[in-house]
Design a protein around this motif. Structure first.
Motif, PDB file in Angstrom:
ATOM      1  N   LYS A 162       0.830  -1.216   0.000  1.00  9.60           N
ATOM      2  CA  LYS A 162       0.000   0.000   0.000  1.00  9.60           C
ATOM      3  C   LYS A 162       0.857   1.256   0.000  1.00  9.60           C
ATOM      4  N   ALA A 163       2.034   1.172   0.603  1.00  7.56           N
ATOM      5  CA  ALA A 163       2.809   2.406   0.763  1.00  7.56           C
ATOM      6  C   ALA A 163       4.291   2.108   0.918  1.00  7.56           C
ATOM      7  N   ILE A 164       5.082   3.146   0.705  1.00  2.81           N
ATOM      8  CA  ILE A 164       6.520   3.132   0.981  1.00  2.81           C
ATOM      9  C   ILE A 164       6.778   4.291   1.934  1.00  2.81           C
ATOM     10  N   LEU A 165       7.518   4.004   2.995  1.00  2.00           N
ATOM     11  CA  LEU A 165       7.805   5.030   4.009  1.00  2.00           C
ATOM     12  C   LEU A 165       9.308   5.295   4.026  1.00  2.00           C
ATOM     13  N   ILE A 166       9.686   6.523   3.692  1.00  2.00           N
ATOM     14  CA  ILE A 166      11.111   6.857   3.654  1.00  2.00           C
ATOM     15  C   ILE A 166      11.396   8.065   4.524  1.00  2.00           C
ATOM     16  N   CYS A 167      12.672   8.210   4.854  1.00  2.00           N
ATOM     17  CA  CYS A 167      13.135   9.340   5.659  1.00  2.00           C
ATOM     18  C   CYS A 167      14.457   9.801   5.084  1.00  2.00           C
ATOM     19  N   TYR A 168      14.564  11.080   4.779  1.00  6.01           N
ATOM     20  CA  TYR A 168      15.865  11.573   4.330  1.00  6.01           C
ATOM     21  C   TYR A 168      16.048  13.027   4.738  1.00  6.01           C
ATOM     22  N   LYS A 190       3.897   6.039  -8.518  1.00  3.61           N
ATOM     23  CA  LYS A 190       2.864   6.462  -9.485  1.00  3.61           C
ATOM     24  C   LYS A 190       2.365   5.290 -10.311  1.00  3.61           C
ATOM     25  N   GLU A 191       3.300   4.476 -10.797  1.00  9.85           N
ATOM     26  CA  GLU A 191       2.910   3.365 -11.674  1.00  9.85           C
ATOM     27  C   GLU A 191       2.033   2.346 -10.942  1.00  9.85           C
ATOM     28  N   LYS A 192       2.344   2.114  -9.681  1.00  6.91           N
ATOM     29  CA  LYS A 192       1.612   1.094  -8.914  1.00  6.91           C
ATOM     30  C   LYS A 192       0.481   1.690  -8.078  1.00  6.91           C
ATOM     31  N   ASP A 193       0.318   3.002  -8.171  1.00  6.32           N
ATOM     32  CA  ASP A 193      -0.704   3.717  -7.401  1.00  6.32           C
ATOM     33  C   ASP A 193      -0.567   3.419  -5.902  1.00  6.32           C
ATOM     34  N   LEU A 194       0.650   3.631  -5.389  1.00  8.15           N
ATOM     35  CA  LEU A 194       0.931   3.448  -3.967  1.00  8.15           C
ATOM     36  C   LEU A 194       0.905   4.803  -3.284  1.00  8.15           C
ATOM     37  N   TRP A 195       1.108   4.768  -1.972  1.00 10.03           N
ATOM     38  CA  TRP A 195       1.333   5.999  -1.218  1.00 10.03           C
ATOM     39  C   TRP A 195       2.819   6.112  -0.898  1.00 10.03           C
ATOM     40  N   LEU A 196       3.337   7.323  -0.993  1.00 13.44           N
ATOM     41  CA  LEU A 196       4.687   7.597  -0.517  1.00 13.44           C
ATOM     42  C   LEU A 196       4.557   8.471   0.726  1.00 13.44           C
ATOM     43  N   LEU A 197       5.044   7.959   1.855  1.00  9.77           N
ATOM     44  CA  LEU A 197       5.116   8.754   3.077  1.00  9.77           C
ATOM     45  C   LEU A 197       6.561   9.223   3.216  1.00  9.77           C
ATOM     46  N   SER A 198       6.756  10.519   3.155  1.00  6.04           N
ATOM     47  CA  SER A 198       8.108  11.068   3.138  1.00  6.04           C
ATOM     48  C   SER A 198       8.350  11.908   4.391  1.00  6.04           C
ATOM     49  N   ASP A 220      -0.206  13.911  -5.701  1.00  4.06           N
ATOM     50  CA  ASP A 220      -1.418  13.099  -5.536  1.00  4.06           C
ATOM     51  C   ASP A 220      -1.219  11.873  -4.645  1.00  4.06           C
ATOM     52  N   ASN A 221      -0.046  11.253  -4.695  1.00  6.77           N
ATOM     53  CA  ASN A 221       0.185  10.020  -3.929  1.00  6.77           C
ATOM     54  C   ASN A 221       1.166  10.245  -2.780  1.00  6.77           C
ATOM     55  N   LEU A 222       1.333  11.489  -2.391  1.00  7.93           N
ATOM     56  CA  LEU A 222       2.335  11.820  -1.362  1.00  7.93           C
ATOM     57  C   LEU A 222       1.685  12.318  -0.075  1.00  7.93           C
ATOM     58  N   ILE A 223       2.199  11.813   1.055  1.00  3.91           N
ATOM     59  CA  ILE A 223       1.914  12.434   2.348  1.00  3.91           C
ATOM     60  C   ILE A 223       3.246  12.905   2.887  1.00  3.91           C
ATOM     61  N   LEU A 224       3.426  14.206   2.900  1.00  2.00           N
ATOM     62  CA  LEU A 224       4.681  14.824   3.333  1.00  2.00           C
ATOM     63  C   LEU A 224       4.621  15.097   4.830  1.00  2.00           C
ATOM     64  N   LEU A 225       5.695  14.718   5.522  1.00  2.00           N
ATOM     65  CA  LEU A 225       5.751  14.908   6.977  1.00  2.00           C
ATOM     66  C   LEU A 225       7.000  15.703   7.328  1.00  2.00           C
ATOM     67  N   ASN A 226       6.813  16.700   8.157  1.00  2.00           N
ATOM     68  CA  ASN A 226       7.949  17.528   8.543  1.00  2.00           C
ATOM     69  C   ASN A 226       7.637  18.175   9.889  1.00  2.00           C
ATOM     70  N   GLY A 227       8.625  18.869  10.437  1.00  2.00           N
ATOM     71  CA  GLY A 227       8.412  19.495  11.734  1.00  2.00           C
ATOM     72  C   GLY A 227       9.548  20.431  12.096  1.00  2.00           C
ATOM     73  N   PHE A 228       9.523  20.899  13.320  1.00  2.00           N
ATOM     74  CA  PHE A 228      10.429  21.958  13.751  1.00  2.00           C
ATOM     75  C   PHE A 228      11.464  21.479  14.761  1.00  2.00           C
ATOM     76  N   SER A 229      11.368  20.225  15.178  1.00  2.00           N
ATOM     77  CA  SER A 229      12.206  19.735  16.270  1.00  2.00           C
ATOM     78  C   SER A 229      13.693  19.840  15.984  1.00  2.00           C
ATOM     79  N   LYS A 230      14.110  19.393  14.818  1.00  2.00           N
ATOM     80  CA  LYS A 230      15.541  19.242  14.544  1.00  2.00           C
ATOM     81  C   LYS A 230      16.161  20.520  13.990  1.00  2.00           C
TER      82      LYS A 230
END
Length: 381
Positions: A162-168, A190-198, A220-230
């Motif tokens: 369903k998804a790929i979860l990466i951190c960079y 995009k090709e597999k219509d997955l979610w990318l959690l970045s 469209d297939n991205l959930i972007l995650l970010n914050g202020f901690s670091k």
């Protein structure tokens, strides 16, 4: 034993916290364990929170967060990464990035859905997938420079993916995916219509090249995650955000409103100040981390560690196999005999038995003394 959640019972406590608890109140310990800036939050940011309190801003906010902050985040993403998000309905302020990841996973996963997660990874990723009803699919990246490759993803894809979860840049390795490698992943998504959690919470703390964001290339297939901690030394403020298409956010906010309601209002105003006027202080901290990265990396190499030079974040992940101990034993003996706290690699994924994570967001004096103690420790093995 009382009947409790099988999902909760199936997950392990954080391996980072285990070592953190060991060094609490201990004397003469140099801690390179917990991933936290050694800077205090810049004063002008703290001052905004104080002003907020003085003005009586102590109430709930919108579930989505205050509009000033959502607008600043949308402006930042557009200016920095040419990404377009509507602050009205495509940005959600969360209580740190960890809550954002939890909300994102619970928004998209049904029971049994698989999530590809590169290993090693931040300690919360796999447990949060499990708690959301999903099945983490760990992919060992220790032989690919700690980068999840296109080939590895294709080998692990199933009809349930369903998804790929990466951190960079990556926590715990400091490895930085290249633009081409990121685009390879996005093409598959995009090709597999997955979610990318970045998870891009370390995105401003890089030492080579330009900052990357998946939001430059996909929406469209991205959930972007970010914050202020670091980047802004605001770990204790617990302010993060997720940005995604509005149909996703409209579902995600339901989870957020029932488990959290909203992030603390004074911390949200502090985050507004960080985005508006915090770049100079952030850059000063980034340069300091880079200096310490270079110092500690060179020190480990001189001792004889096999280690990749981290390109971002403030972690280094040396290989310890040549010293004949597995990570857990190495870290425990280093703590007991040399009084240096690090985190064993297996805290970041099963099978990562011959690496340790060192956080070099410590003073140069502590890093110098830590290297001296580590050298004596490995020489005595």
């Amino acid at each position: 034993m009382r009947s409790l959640s099988e999902k909760v019972k199936s997950i392990q406590p954080s391996g980072i916290r285990k070592f953190f608890d060991l060094v609490l109140n201990a004397e003469n310990i140099i801690s390179l364990g917990v991933g936290e800036p050694d800077f205090s939050t810049p004063w002008h940011i703290t001052e905004q929170a104080i002003y907020s309190l003085e003005k009586g801003q102590t109430s709930y906010t919108s579930n989505l967060g205050i509009m000033e902050l959502r607008k600043e985040i949308a402006y930042y993403l557009h200016k920095r990464f040419q990404a377009d998000y509507n602050p009205d309905n495509e940005v959600l302020i969360t209580v740190g990035v960890s809550e954002g990841i939890d909300v994102a996973l619970r928004t998209i996963l049904n029971d049994g859905d698989e999530v590809i997660v590169p290993v090693p990874n931040f300690v919360c990723y796999q447990p949060l997938v499990t708690l959301a009803g999903g099945l983490p699919v760990p992919v060992d990246t220790s032989e690919t420079g700690f980068i999840l490759t296109k080939k590895q993803i294709l080998e692990h894809l199933t009809p349930k993916t369903k998804a790929i979860l990466i951190c960079y840049p990556n926590n715990p390795t400091g490895a930085m995916i290249s633009k081409e490698q990121l685009q390879d992943i996005i093409k598959i998504v995009k090709e597999k219509d997955l979610w990318l959690l970045s998870d891009e919470v370390y995105g401003e703390l890089i030492y080579e090249g330009q900052p990357l964001s998946a939001s430059t290339y996909i929406k469209d297939n991205l959930i972007l995650l970010n914050g202020f901690s670091k980047a802004y030394a605001m770990t204790g403020w617990r302010i993060g955000y997720m940005a995604c298409p509005k149909d996703v956010l409209s579902q995600a906010v339901k989870i957020h409103q029932y488990n959290t309601m909203c992030a603390p209002i004074m911390a949200q105003y502090a985050a507004v100040e960080a985005l508006r006027n915090g770049k100079k202080e952030m850059e000063k901290m980034r340069r300091s981390y880079e200096e310490r990265r270079n110092f500690f990396y060179n020190g480990l190499k001189e001792i004889g560690f096999d280690v990749l030079k981290p390109e971002g974040a403030f972690y280094i992940f040396p290989n310890i196999k040549r010293f004949g101990l597995k990570a857990e034993d190495f870290a425990m003996q280093l703590l007991q005999k040399a009084h240096v706290a690090v985190v064993p690699g297996n805290a970041f994924g099963e099978g990562i038995d011959y690496f340790i994570r060192c956080c070099y967001a410590a003073s140069m004096e502590d890093l110098r003394e830590a290297l001296k103690r580590i050298k004596k420790f490995v020489n005595d093995l």
